[in-house]
Design a protein around this motif. Sequence first.
Motif, mmCIF file in Angstrom:
data_model
loop_
_atom_site.group_PDB
_atom_site.id
_atom_site.type_symbol
_atom_site.label_atom_id
_atom_site.label_comp_id
_atom_site.label_asym_id
_atom_site.label_seq_id
_atom_site.Cartn_x
_atom_site.Cartn_y
_atom_site.Cartn_z
ATOM 1 N N GLU A 23 42.036 28.711 46.844
ATOM 2 C CA GLU A 23 41.437 29.968 47.214
ATOM 3 C C GLU A 23 42.348 30.977 46.680
ATOM 4 N N TYR A 24 42.033 32.054 46.060
ATOM 5 C CA TYR A 24 43.126 32.946 45.548
ATOM 6 C C TYR A 24 42.601 34.362 45.796
ATOM 7 N N ASP A 25 43.674 35.427 45.982
ATOM 8 C CA ASP A 25 43.489 36.717 46.307
ATOM 9 C C ASP A 25 43.346 37.535 44.883
ATOM 10 N N LEU A 26 43.767 36.685 43.850
ATOM 11 C CA LEU A 26 43.702 37.511 42.493
ATOM 12 C C LEU A 26 43.517 36.175 41.500
ATOM 13 N N VAL A 27 42.440 36.280 40.695
ATOM 14 C CA VAL A 27 42.207 35.264 39.494
ATOM 15 C C VAL A 27 42.120 36.029 38.422
ATOM 16 N N THR A 28 42.857 35.835 37.336
ATOM 17 C CA THR A 28 43.130 36.705 36.098
ATOM 18 C C THR A 28 43.330 35.860 34.889
ATOM 19 N N ALA A 29 42.563 36.342 33.995
ATOM 20 C CA ALA A 29 42.078 35.468 32.631
ATOM 21 C C ALA A 29 42.267 36.718 31.525
ATOM 22 N N SER A 30 43.424 36.669 30.659
ATOM 23 C CA SER A 30 43.476 37.568 29.768
ATOM 24 C C SER A 30 43.287 36.908 28.349
ATOM 25 N N PHE A 31 42.388 37.395 27.772
ATOM 26 C CA PHE A 31 41.839 36.677 26.270
ATOM 27 C C PHE A 31 41.945 35.239 26.386
ATOM 28 N N ARG A 90 37.252 35.877 49.801
ATOM 29 C CA ARG A 90 36.639 37.260 50.315
ATOM 30 C C ARG A 90 37.713 38.418 50.054
ATOM 31 N N GLY A 91 37.370 39.521 49.806
ATOM 32 C CA GLY A 91 38.302 40.727 49.508
ATOM 33 C C GLY A 91 39.261 40.580 48.122
ATOM 34 N N ASP A 143 25.287 41.361 45.143
ATOM 35 C CA ASP A 143 25.427 41.655 46.741
ATOM 36 C C ASP A 143 26.775 41.152 47.253
ATOM 37 N N ALA A 144 27.301 40.165 46.381
ATOM 38 C CA ALA A 144 28.429 39.445 46.770
ATOM 39 C C ALA A 144 29.721 40.164 46.181
ATOM 40 N N TRP A 145 29.512 40.867 45.044
ATOM 41 C CA TRP A 145 30.772 41.374 44.227
ATOM 42 C C TRP A 145 30.426 42.973 43.925
ATOM 43 N N GLN A 146 31.744 43.818 44.048
ATOM 44 C CA GLN A 146 31.588 45.064 43.846
ATOM 45 C C GLN A 146 32.204 45.253 42.523
ATOM 46 N N SER A 147 31.621 46.037 41.675
ATOM 47 C CA SER A 147 32.256 46.300 40.090
ATOM 48 C C SER A 147 33.267 47.307 40.514
ATOM 49 N N ILE A 148 34.544 46.984 40.257
ATOM 50 C CA ILE A 148 35.458 48.323 40.207
ATOM 51 C C ILE A 148 35.810 48.818 38.875
ATOM 52 N N PHE A 149 35.645 48.034 37.851
ATOM 53 C CA PHE A 149 35.698 48.526 36.573
ATOM 54 C C PHE A 149 34.845 47.608 35.536
ATOM 55 N N VAL A 150 33.932 47.949 34.734
ATOM 56 C CA VAL A 150 33.385 47.329 33.881
ATOM 57 C C VAL A 150 33.067 48.089 32.516
ATOM 58 N N GLY A 151 33.907 47.826 31.547
ATOM 59 C CA GLY A 151 33.972 48.583 30.320
ATOM 60 C C GLY A 151 34.915 48.388 29.324
ATOM 61 N N ASN A 152 34.910 49.136 28.329
ATOM 62 C CA ASN A 152 35.872 48.846 27.127
ATOM 63 C C ASN A 152 36.982 49.879 27.189
ATOM 64 N N ILE A 153 38.240 49.536 27.090
ATOM 65 C CA ILE A 153 39.264 50.352 26.775
ATOM 66 C C ILE A 153 40.032 50.163 25.546
#
Length: 206
Positions: A104-112, A134-135, A172-182
Amino acid sequence: MSSSPTSAQFWDDRYANISPVSNGKPGTMLVRFTEDLSPGRALELGCGRGDDSVWLAKRGWQVTAVDIAKQALAYAAANARRNNVEESIHFEQHDLSLTFPEGEYDLVTASFLESPVDFGRQMVLRKAAALVARGGVLLITSHGSAASWSDHRPSPFPTPDEARAELQLGDDAWQSIFVGNIERLATGPNGETGDILDTVLVLKRS
């Protein structure tokens, strides 16, 4: 007639033909969206030569770094040693369509985390989301447009909202902090440059 390569074959061949030493720079989106997070346990899927994992480890994270290619993991381990963070990064080889890291992880990241060889990417990203505590934060960065020199041209690219919906996460289980194109300026293999879009999802588990 030769058969199509597996994901492992494709990436082993690719890493065997590139420099073992990267530019040492972490991903722009990783820095932008995680530099203010408190360090904890992080999982990087598709670590490549290890720059993102090394950056996280330098900031106090305990990192599990995963890649399908043995050569990539060897390069990444050498990167960690050069930066004196080898004790903070645990490397694991996985074909994510077959096996998956535990925990279980506080950050899961997948770049490309994308490939010309199909590996069930959406299934993999859904499994990744399930490992976020959670969190914790899920950060996915993918191509949102193609450069003129690129052979990676799905048609059409999913919109950020479509990419978010494909994860099939309960709202209801996830908050979108950022969803977009950069937009960013990319440089091609022969020095050519052009503006391209990245699709970025930053989601926090409630």
